[in-house]
Scaffold this motif. Structure first.
Motif, PDB file in Angstrom:
ATOM      1  N   ILE A  30       1.501   4.221  -2.696  1.00 35.24           N
ATOM      2  CA  ILE A  30       1.129   5.488  -1.986  1.00 35.24           C
ATOM      3  C   ILE A  30       2.455   6.006  -1.032  1.00 35.24           C
ATOM      4  O   ILE A  30       3.087   5.021  -0.621  1.00 35.24           O
ATOM      5  N   LEU A  31       2.445   7.240  -1.094  1.00 30.47           N
ATOM      6  CA  LEU A  31       3.308   8.011  -0.336  1.00 30.47           C
ATOM      7  C   LEU A  31       2.878   8.456   0.793  1.00 30.47           C
ATOM      8  O   LEU A  31       1.986   9.399   0.701  1.00 30.47           O
ATOM      9  N   GLU A  32       3.298   8.165   1.895  1.00 29.95           N
ATOM     10  CA  GLU A  32       2.623   8.421   3.424  1.00 29.95           C
ATOM     11  C   GLU A  32       3.981   9.563   3.810  1.00 29.95           C
ATOM     12  O   GLU A  32       4.920   9.115   4.267  1.00 29.95           O
ATOM     13  N   LEU A  33       3.502  10.769   4.098  1.00 29.57           N
ATOM     14  CA  LEU A  33       4.247  11.759   4.667  1.00 29.57           C
ATOM     15  C   LEU A  33       3.753  12.089   6.126  1.00 29.57           C
ATOM     16  O   LEU A  33       2.721  12.374   6.521  1.00 29.57           O
ATOM     17  N   GLN A  41      24.057   3.983   7.333  1.00 28.42           N
ATOM     18  CA  GLN A  41      23.109   3.710   6.180  1.00 28.42           C
ATOM     19  C   GLN A  41      22.063   2.933   6.773  1.00 28.42           C
ATOM     20  O   GLN A  41      22.183   2.031   7.549  1.00 28.42           O
ATOM     21  N   GLY A  42      20.912   3.220   6.006  1.00 23.51           N
ATOM     22  CA  GLY A  42      19.559   2.233   6.507  1.00 23.51           C
ATOM     23  C   GLY A  42      18.677   2.516   5.156  1.00 23.51           C
ATOM     24  O   GLY A  42      19.089   2.086   4.122  1.00 23.51           O
ATOM     25  N   PHE A  43      17.731   3.158   5.342  1.00 27.24           N
ATOM     26  CA  PHE A  43      16.752   3.462   4.420  1.00 27.24           C
ATOM     27  C   PHE A  43      17.789   4.054   3.262  1.00 27.24           C
ATOM     28  O   PHE A  43      18.412   4.956   3.337  1.00 27.24           O
ATOM     29  N   GLY A  44      17.460   3.844   1.963  1.00 26.45           N
ATOM     30  CA  GLY A  44      18.018   4.605   0.831  1.00 26.45           C
ATOM     31  C   GLY A  44      17.297   5.397  -0.011  1.00 26.45           C
ATOM     32  O   GLY A  44      17.679   6.518  -0.181  1.00 26.45           O
ATOM     33  N   HIS A  45      16.066   5.058  -0.647  1.00 25.75           N
ATOM     34  CA  HIS A  45      15.627   5.985  -1.760  1.00 25.75           C
ATOM     35  C   HIS A  45      14.075   5.410  -2.120  1.00 25.75           C
ATOM     36  O   HIS A  45      13.883   4.354  -1.927  1.00 25.75           O
ATOM     37  N   ILE A  46      13.240   6.506  -2.474  1.00 30.43           N
ATOM     38  CA  ILE A  46      12.068   5.855  -3.247  1.00 30.43           C
ATOM     39  C   ILE A  46      12.549   6.136  -4.893  1.00 30.43           C
ATOM     40  O   ILE A  46      13.411   6.629  -5.071  1.00 30.43           O
ATOM     41  N   CYS A  47      11.501   5.781  -5.618  1.00 30.72           N
ATOM     42  CA  CYS A  47      11.781   5.706  -6.961  1.00 30.72           C
ATOM     43  C   CYS A  47      10.456   6.328  -7.513  1.00 30.72           C
ATOM     44  O   CYS A  47       9.620   5.529  -7.301  1.00 30.72           O
ATOM     45  N   ASN A  78       0.846  -1.342   0.048  1.00 35.24           N
ATOM     46  CA  ASN A  78      -0.130   0.026   0.114  1.00 35.24           C
ATOM     47  C   ASN A  78       0.928   1.229  -0.082  1.00 35.24           C
ATOM     48  O   ASN A  78       0.917   2.226  -0.766  1.00 35.24           O
ATOM     49  N   HIS A  79       1.761   1.533   0.860  1.00 37.12           N
ATOM     50  CA  HIS A  79       2.464   2.704   1.228  1.00 37.12           C
ATOM     51  C   HIS A  79       3.743   2.674   1.602  1.00 37.12           C
ATOM     52  O   HIS A  79       3.760   1.606   2.365  1.00 37.12           O
ATOM     53  N   SER A  80       4.765   3.687   1.464  1.00 35.33           N
ATOM     54  CA  SER A  80       5.914   3.718   1.939  1.00 35.33           C
ATOM     55  C   SER A  80       5.768   5.042   3.037  1.00 35.33           C
ATOM     56  O   SER A  80       5.254   5.903   2.495  1.00 35.33           O
ATOM     57  N   MET A  81       6.357   5.469   4.132  1.00 36.75           N
ATOM     58  CA  MET A  81       6.249   6.479   4.859  1.00 36.75           C
ATOM     59  C   MET A  81       7.460   7.221   5.096  1.00 36.75           C
ATOM     60  O   MET A  81       8.566   6.712   5.393  1.00 36.75           O
TER      61      MET A  81
END
Length: 179
Positions: A92-95, A117-123, A28-31
């Motif tokens: 979906i992108l959750e802010l 480092q951990g989370f990298g990016h959205i695309c 569904n989404h990334s936050m």
């Protein structure tokens, strides 16, 4: 295209995914946490053409959630129905905005790419990378890497207002990637 593709085989990949038990599961989404929702909402709606599907406020915990997507056709008008609909969509992108961060000039979120480092990016995939780069340039977007730079050509990385990296790709240019 054949409909027989199941998965690439690599160590750790389940040979028999639980088809029945996971039927209907949807990514569904990334936050992303954002310092100032007005700045981030401007960026994602103006530069990427995203629309806000739903905003949810949680005063007792002092935060708000903004759910954005590119495709909003058939979204219900009723806010309760739209909330349920929002949580059934894909991509979906959750802010998430923790109240008060926008007022603190020293406040900054970790972008996931600095150490540790951990989370990298959205695309985002785009139909024309050159046109997208020209669009980003006209909006003063900050680049991590332009498509012609570095070892990985035809891939751009830009930054959002909080410094999160966004990869930009044109799928047709990636056929030789990783070969």
């Amino acid at each position: 295209m054949s409909g027989s593709f199941d998965t690439e085989r690599h160590p750790g990949v389940s040979a028999e995914p639980p088809a029945e038990e996971t039927r209907g599961f949807v990514f569904n989404h990334s936050m992303l946490r954002v310092k100032d929702p007005a700045v981030s909402l401007d960026f994602y709606t103006r530069v990427f053409g995203m629309r806000v599907l739903r905003k949810l406020d949680f005063p007792e915990m002092k935060f708000s959630l903004y759910f954005l997507a590119r495709d909003v056709a058939d979204a219900p008008e009723d806010v309760g129905e739209r909330t349920a609909w929002t949580f059934s969509q894909r991509g979906i992108l959750e802010l998430t905005h923790n109240w008060g961060t926008e007022s603190d000039p020293e406040f900054k979120y970790h972008d996931g790419n600095a150490q540790p480092q951990g989370f990298g990016h959205i695309c985002f995939s785009v139909p024309d990378l050159d046109a997208a780069v020209a669009w980003f340039d006209s909006h003063g977007v900050v680049y991590v890497k332009r498509p012609e730079q570095g070892k990985m050509k035809d891939v751009a990385f830009i930054k959002d207002p909080d410094g999160y990296w966004i990869e930009i790709v044109e799928p047709g240019r990636l056929k030789q990637l990783g070969r």
